[in-house]
Design an enzyme around this catalytic site. Structure first.
Site, mmCIF file in Angstrom:
data_model
loop_
_atom_site.group_PDB
_atom_site.id
_atom_site.type_symbol
_atom_site.label_atom_id
_atom_site.label_comp_id
_atom_site.label_asym_id
_atom_site.label_seq_id
_atom_site.Cartn_x
_atom_site.Cartn_y
_atom_site.Cartn_z
ATOM 1 N N GLY A 1 -10.278 -35.679 41.295
ATOM 2 C CA GLY A 1 -11.174 -34.641 41.821
ATOM 3 C C GLY A 1 -10.801 -34.186 43.220
ATOM 4 O O GLY A 1 -11.199 -33.100 43.649
ATOM 5 N N ALA B 1 -12.868 -38.287 42.249
ATOM 6 C CA ALA B 1 -14.314 -38.466 42.099
ATOM 7 C C ALA B 1 -14.603 -39.954 42.271
ATOM 8 O O ALA B 1 -13.730 -40.794 42.027
ATOM 9 C CB ALA B 1 -14.750 -37.994 40.725
ATOM 10 N N GLU C 1 -6.560 -39.318 35.700
ATOM 11 C CA GLU C 1 -7.717 -39.507 34.814
ATOM 12 C C GLU C 1 -7.379 -40.264 33.538
ATOM 13 O O GLU C 1 -8.193 -41.046 33.045
ATOM 14 C CB GLU C 1 -8.344 -38.139 34.467
ATOM 15 C CG GLU C 1 -9.154 -37.516 35.580
ATOM 16 C CD GLU C 1 -8.330 -36.772 36.618
ATOM 17 O OE1 GLU C 1 -7.076 -36.773 36.511
ATOM 18 O OE2 GLU C 1 -8.931 -36.200 37.541
ATOM 19 N N GLU D 1 -8.130 -31.704 42.579
ATOM 20 C CA GLU D 1 -8.804 -30.518 42.036
ATOM 21 C C GLU D 1 -9.477 -29.722 43.157
ATOM 22 O O GLU D 1 -9.489 -28.485 43.133
ATOM 23 C CB GLU D 1 -9.820 -30.943 40.974
ATOM 24 C CG GLU D 1 -9.138 -31.475 39.714
ATOM 25 C CD GLU D 1 -10.103 -32.187 38.781
ATOM 26 O OE1 GLU D 1 -10.637 -33.259 39.161
ATOM 27 O OE2 GLU D 1 -10.351 -31.667 37.684
HETATM 28 N N1 COA Z 1 -13.676 -43.914 43.618
HETATM 29 C C1 COA Z 1 -14.315 -44.937 44.212
HETATM 30 N N2 COA Z 1 -13.726 -45.774 45.053
HETATM 31 C C2 COA Z 1 -12.418 -45.579 45.321
HETATM 32 C C3 COA Z 1 -11.689 -44.541 44.757
HETATM 33 C C4 COA Z 1 -12.370 -43.671 43.865
HETATM 34 N N3 COA Z 1 -11.764 -42.628 43.287
HETATM 35 N N4 COA Z 1 -10.418 -44.601 45.195
HETATM 36 C C5 COA Z 1 -10.357 -45.650 46.029
HETATM 37 N N5 COA Z 1 -11.567 -46.244 46.114
HETATM 38 C C6 COA Z 1 -11.922 -47.434 46.898
HETATM 39 C C7 COA Z 1 -11.365 -48.706 46.300
HETATM 40 O O1 COA Z 1 -12.174 -49.172 45.230
HETATM 41 C C8 COA Z 1 -11.396 -49.618 47.507
HETATM 42 O O2 COA Z 1 -12.720 -50.071 47.694
HETATM 43 P P1 COA Z 1 -12.990 -51.602 48.167
HETATM 44 O O3 COA Z 1 -12.330 -51.707 49.520
HETATM 45 O O4 COA Z 1 -14.471 -51.676 48.216
HETATM 46 O O5 COA Z 1 -12.348 -52.478 47.142
HETATM 47 C C9 COA Z 1 -11.060 -48.679 48.667
HETATM 48 O O6 COA Z 1 -11.332 -47.344 48.182
HETATM 49 C C10 COA Z 1 -9.609 -48.722 49.079
HETATM 50 O O7 COA Z 1 -8.814 -48.529 47.929
HETATM 51 P P2 COA Z 1 -7.649 -49.539 47.473
HETATM 52 O O8 COA Z 1 -7.432 -49.347 46.013
HETATM 53 O O9 COA Z 1 -7.922 -50.915 47.963
HETATM 54 O O10 COA Z 1 -6.437 -48.939 48.327
HETATM 55 P P3 COA Z 1 -4.895 -48.882 47.923
HETATM 56 O O11 COA Z 1 -4.200 -48.389 49.146
HETATM 57 O O12 COA Z 1 -4.454 -50.176 47.336
HETATM 58 O O13 COA Z 1 -4.801 -47.769 46.763
HETATM 59 C C11 COA Z 1 -5.310 -45.647 45.679
HETATM 60 C C12 COA Z 1 -5.175 -46.432 47.012
HETATM 61 C C13 COA Z 1 -5.861 -44.275 46.032
HETATM 62 C C14 COA Z 1 -3.930 -45.502 45.030
HETATM 63 C C15 COA Z 1 -6.244 -46.418 44.732
HETATM 64 O O14 COA Z 1 -7.463 -46.702 45.420
HETATM 65 C C16 COA Z 1 -6.600 -45.653 43.489
HETATM 66 O O15 COA Z 1 -5.822 -45.623 42.565
HETATM 67 N N6 COA Z 1 -7.804 -45.032 43.461
HETATM 68 C C17 COA Z 1 -8.321 -44.368 42.291
HETATM 69 C C18 COA Z 1 -7.680 -43.021 42.102
HETATM 70 C C19 COA Z 1 -8.214 -42.352 40.857
HETATM 71 O O16 COA Z 1 -8.095 -42.825 39.749
HETATM 72 N N7 COA Z 1 -8.821 -41.164 41.066
HETATM 73 C C20 COA Z 1 -9.308 -40.365 40.002
HETATM 74 C C21 COA Z 1 -10.736 -40.609 39.733
HETATM 75 S S1 COA Z 1 -11.293 -39.621 38.380
#
Ligand code: COA
Length: 259
Positions: free
Chosen positions: A111, A66, A134, A114
């Site tokens: 999400g 999400a 989460e 999910e």
């Molecule tokens: N919601 C909003 N933005 C998200 C996102 C999410 N769930 N997941 C990634 N993004 C965004 C990042 O903030 C980043 O934005 P920016 O370029 O404006 O800074 C962009 O996507 C790229 O992500 P980044 O973290 O730089 O890439 P990465 O390769 O280093 O890591 C992930 C990738 C997926 C491991 C990492 O982004 C992450 O942990 N995301 C969150 C996952 C999460 O907790 N999901 C559950 C939500 S309830």
């Protein structure tokens, strides 16, 4: 409805639904959820389709969860409503009458995972990573993750993933039964299409009823065994069964018409 966050193509009776926010790792914001809900209610007509494939734009993510940026703007009612909307949309996907396959081409988190679990079948590329992170944010899953992960993995593995927030890779997801195939990313859509095309040769009513019966097992308000007896009784006097059984006895391919 104009689709702003989802790309939709329909090719040979297969709808390809691509979540298209690659700069945000295809995170699900309210627009994505609204558009997904629209597609699986009014937007697509399962009677004119063989199946649906859901994937993510780009080569990094299926859906990384999400959209986290929306969380701090919500009050309690807003949080409940966000979760409820996701539950309704994902339940609609889970109960769709034609096969829905998640083609997981990268991160499948929160999400996003999910969403994948609401689909009937999941296949993934070797770079896919699955997780329910989460707890890292101090929240719980909001779109059915605690419920569906247990269904696929069993309680122990599901709790370890949910409580540690650790990701698992495609091979482990395969061994856990979360996905059923690992194929190179460029072949994912082709593999999903092949599965859908095979299912499309079967009786459409028996396919729809089989989906409903498997889902009924997990519905505490259903007596799924009784439901199966009823569906079997209905099937035995149906045109579809008449054609399927006659075709077998005549040693020919069945020509199902969906009646
Ligand atoms: N919601 C909003 N933005 C998200 C996102 C999410 N769930 N997941 C990634 N993004 C965004 C990042 O903030 C980043 O934005 P920016 O370029 O404006 O800074 C962009 O996507 C790229 O992500 P980044 O973290 O730089 O890439 P990465 O390769 O280093 O890591 C992930 C990738 C997926 C491991 C990492 O982004 C992450 O942990 N995301 C969150 C996952 C999460 O907790 N999901 C559950 C939500 S309830």
């Amino acid at each position: 409805m104009e689709l702003k966050t989802i790309l939709l193509t329909i090719n040979d009776g297969i709808a390809l639904v691509t979540i298209n926010r690659p700069k945000a790792m295809n995170a699900i914001n309210d627009d994505v959820m609204t558009e997904l809900g629209y597609l699986f209610t009014e937007g697509l007509n399962p009677k004119n389709l063989k199946g649906v494939i859901i994937t993510g734009a780009g080569d990094k993510a299926f859906v990384a969860g999400a959209d986290i940026t929306q969380f701090l703007k919500l009050d309690r009612d807003g949080g409940y409503a966000l979760s409820k909307k996701g539950h309704i949309v994902y339940n609609t996907i889970e109960n769709y009458s034609i096969p829905v396959i998640a083609a997981i081409n990268g991160y499948s988190l929160g999400g996003g995972n999910e969403l994948a679990m609401a689909c009937h079948i999941r296949i993934a590329s070797p770079n896919a990573k699955f997780g329910q992170p989460e707890v890292n944010l101090g929240i719980v899953t909001g779109y059915g993750g605690t419920q569906r992960l247990v269904q696929y993995l069993g309680k122990g593995r599901a709790l370890e993933m949910l409580l540690t927030g650790d990701m698992i890779d495609a091979e482990k997801a395969l061994s856990y039964g979360l996905i059923t195939h690992v194929v190179e990313s460029e072949s994912l859509i082709d593999k999903a299409s092949k599965i859908i095309n095979k299912i499309a040769t079967k009786g459409p009513i028996s396919v729809a009823n089989t989906i409903a019966l498997v889902n009924a097992f997990f519905d505490k308000n259903e007596n799924a065994y009784e439901k199966e007896m009823n569906y079997f009784g209905d099937a035995i006097v149906s045109e579809e069964t008449k054609e399927g059984v006659t075709a077998f006895l005549e040693k020919r391919k069945a020509n199902f018409k969906g009646n």
